[in-house]
Write an enzyme that holds these catalytic residues in place. Structure first.
Site, PDB file in Angstrom:
ATOM      1  N   GLU A 186      -2.039  -1.866   4.608  1.00  0.00           N
ATOM      2  CA  GLU A 186      -2.189  -1.153   3.305  1.00  0.00           C
ATOM      3  C   GLU A 186      -3.923  -1.519   2.896  1.00  0.00           C
ATOM      4  OE1 GLU A 186       0.969  -2.615   1.084  1.00  0.00           O
ATOM      5  OE2 GLU A 186       2.403  -1.116   2.393  1.00  0.00           O
ATOM      6  N   SER A 236       9.912  -2.187   8.331  1.00  0.00           N
ATOM      7  CA  SER A 236      11.229  -1.958   7.641  1.00  0.00           C
ATOM      8  C   SER A 236      12.422  -2.676   8.280  1.00  0.00           C
ATOM      9  CB  SER A 236      11.415  -0.491   8.112  1.00  0.00           C
ATOM     10  OG  SER A 236      10.525   0.427   7.407  1.00  0.00           O
ATOM     11  N   LYS A 252       4.028  -7.570  -1.972  1.00  0.00           N
ATOM     12  CA  LYS A 252       2.995  -6.625  -2.367  1.00  0.00           C
ATOM     13  C   LYS A 252       2.762  -6.751  -3.762  1.00  0.00           C
ATOM     14  CE  LYS A 252       5.012  -3.873   1.425  1.00  0.00           C
ATOM     15  NZ  LYS A 252       4.790  -2.642   2.266  1.00  0.00           N
ATOM     16  N   ASN A 290       6.676 -10.440   2.294  1.00  0.00           N
ATOM     17  CA  ASN A 290       5.169  -9.856   1.635  1.00  0.00           C
ATOM     18  C   ASN A 290       5.752  -9.044   0.423  1.00  0.00           C
ATOM     19  OD1 ASN A 290       3.063  -8.613   0.966  1.00  0.00           O
ATOM     20  ND2 ASN A 290       2.948  -7.220   2.502  1.00  0.00           N
ATOM     21  N   HIS A 294      -3.690  -6.518   6.604  1.00  0.00           N
ATOM     22  CA  HIS A 294      -2.297  -5.694   6.231  1.00  0.00           C
ATOM     23  C   HIS A 294      -2.901  -4.318   6.222  1.00  0.00           C
ATOM     24  CE1 HIS A 294       1.006  -3.844   4.478  1.00  0.00           C
ATOM     25  NE2 HIS A 294       1.936  -4.759   4.956  1.00  0.00           N
ATOM     26  N   GLY A 346       7.482   0.300   5.323  1.00  0.00           N
ATOM     27  CA  GLY A 346       7.984   1.231   4.264  1.00  0.00           C
ATOM     28  C   GLY A 346       8.464   2.644   4.197  1.00  0.00           C
ATOM     29  N   GLU A 381       2.771  -4.903  13.173  1.00  0.00           N
ATOM     30  CA  GLU A 381       3.254  -4.071  12.157  1.00  0.00           C
ATOM     31  C   GLU A 381       2.950  -2.423  12.421  1.00  0.00           C
ATOM     32  OE1 GLU A 381       4.299  -6.240   8.470  1.00  0.00           O
ATOM     33  OE2 GLU A 381       2.216  -5.674   8.138  1.00  0.00           O
TER      34      GLU A 381
HETATM   35  C1  PEP Z   1       4.870  -5.170   5.106  1.00  0.00           C
HETATM   36  O1  PEP Z   1       4.685  -5.086   3.999  1.00  0.00           O
HETATM   37  O2  PEP Z   1       4.353  -5.915   5.895  1.00  0.00           O
HETATM   38  C2  PEP Z   1       5.935  -4.366   5.730  1.00  0.00           C
HETATM   39  C3  PEP Z   1       6.510  -4.350   6.638  1.00  0.00           C
HETATM   40  O3  PEP Z   1       6.714  -3.822   4.777  1.00  0.00           O
HETATM   41  P1  PEP Z   1       8.427  -2.886   4.736  1.00  0.00           P
HETATM   42  O4  PEP Z   1       9.167  -4.108   5.410  1.00  0.00           O
HETATM   43  O5  PEP Z   1       8.827  -2.551   3.645  1.00  0.00           O
HETATM   44  O6  PEP Z   1       8.345  -1.881   5.706  1.00  0.00           O
END
Ligand code: PEP
Length: 256
Positions: A98, A214, A12, A10, A96, A174, A168
């Protein structure tokens, strides 16, 4: 286990068209001999079609990062599932954290998008997960139950079998803080048990439940060996092509 690991990047709001095409061309070379892993990249909308063209006839598929549930109309700024499909994507990330936190998405909007994505022939990657407060209050399973029940309302058992759910934990996205493999497995097993209860054993066995938060080359192995972790949604680490290719490679090796 018959589920092939699925690794989705992803991006973003990162990467231009130019950067995307370069990345996809290089990645397809790096992963051309990899079998037994589904590889998906989610660039921004502007790079969706160029990404799909650059990935044509390869083992790399393309996803959008969001969509709107109407097919067309006076919805300034929105993109429909039909348009995404026509641009060459096969997947779409929905709900997501975000989008939920910054743009007001709810389980209801997630549900409308999931139904519309399936209707247009896209595979939804539906994101769920608890915040740190919710985890600390012991509400994780209740939150996940509501997100699954409301987000997937009206979805047939057959389609649940084609769906990808991304667990998630919001506190791990992040932040550099990954759920332990035990925490991930516990949540994934819970989600699968609910899918079994609400949609039946076949749907629950076929549905991919992938982990996000992460994920990096040095922690993918511990996660992917868990019986209910069927892959990963990778944010930051997917921007680096070598790191992403390593995550893909390690998923295959560990799963074999
Ligand atoms: C994501 O954007 O779905 C995500 C898991 O980000 P990150 O791997 O940076 O934590």
């Amino acid at each position: 286990m018959s589920r092939i690991p699925l690794i989705a990047g992803n991006w973003k709001m990162f990467k231009t068209v130019d950067e995307t095409v370069k990345y996809v061309k290089e990645l397809r070379g790096l992963v051309k001999d990899i079998q037994g892993v589904e590889i998906v990249l989610a660039p921004p909308f502007t790079a969706l079609h160029p990404a799909a063209e650059a990935a044509r006839n390869s083992n790399v598929a393309v996803a959008a990062q969001d969509m709107f549930w109407e097919r067309e109309g006076a919805f300034t700024g929105e993109i429909s599932a039909h348009m995404i499909r026509e641009a060459g994507a096969e997947f779409v990330i929905i709900g997501h954290s975000e989008r939920r936190t910054l743009f007001g998405e709810t389980n209801t909007t997630v549900n409308r998008k999931v139904l519309a994505a399936f209707a247009a022939g896209l595979v939804p990657i539906a994101c769920i997960g608890e915040t740190l407060d919710q985890r600390e209050r012991g509400e994780t399973f209740d939150v996940l139950d509501r997100q699954v029940q409301q987000g997937l309302d009206g979805v047939s058992a057959e389609r649940i079998g084609q769906l990808v759910i991304a667990y998630e934990p919001v506190w791990a996205i992040g932040t550099g803080r990954t759920a332990t493999s035990d925490q991930a497995q516990e949540a994934h097993a819970h989600i699968r048990s609910r899918l079994r209860q609400w949609f039946g054993p076949e749907a629950a066995e076929a549905c991919h439940v992938i982990y996000g938060g992460s994920v990096k080359p040095d922690n993918i192995r511990d996660l992917i060996v868990q019986p209910d972790v069927d892959g990963a949604l990778v944010g930051g680490a997917s921007l680096d092509i070598r790191g992403f290719a390593e995550i893909v490679t390690k998923s295959r090796a560990s799963a074999a």
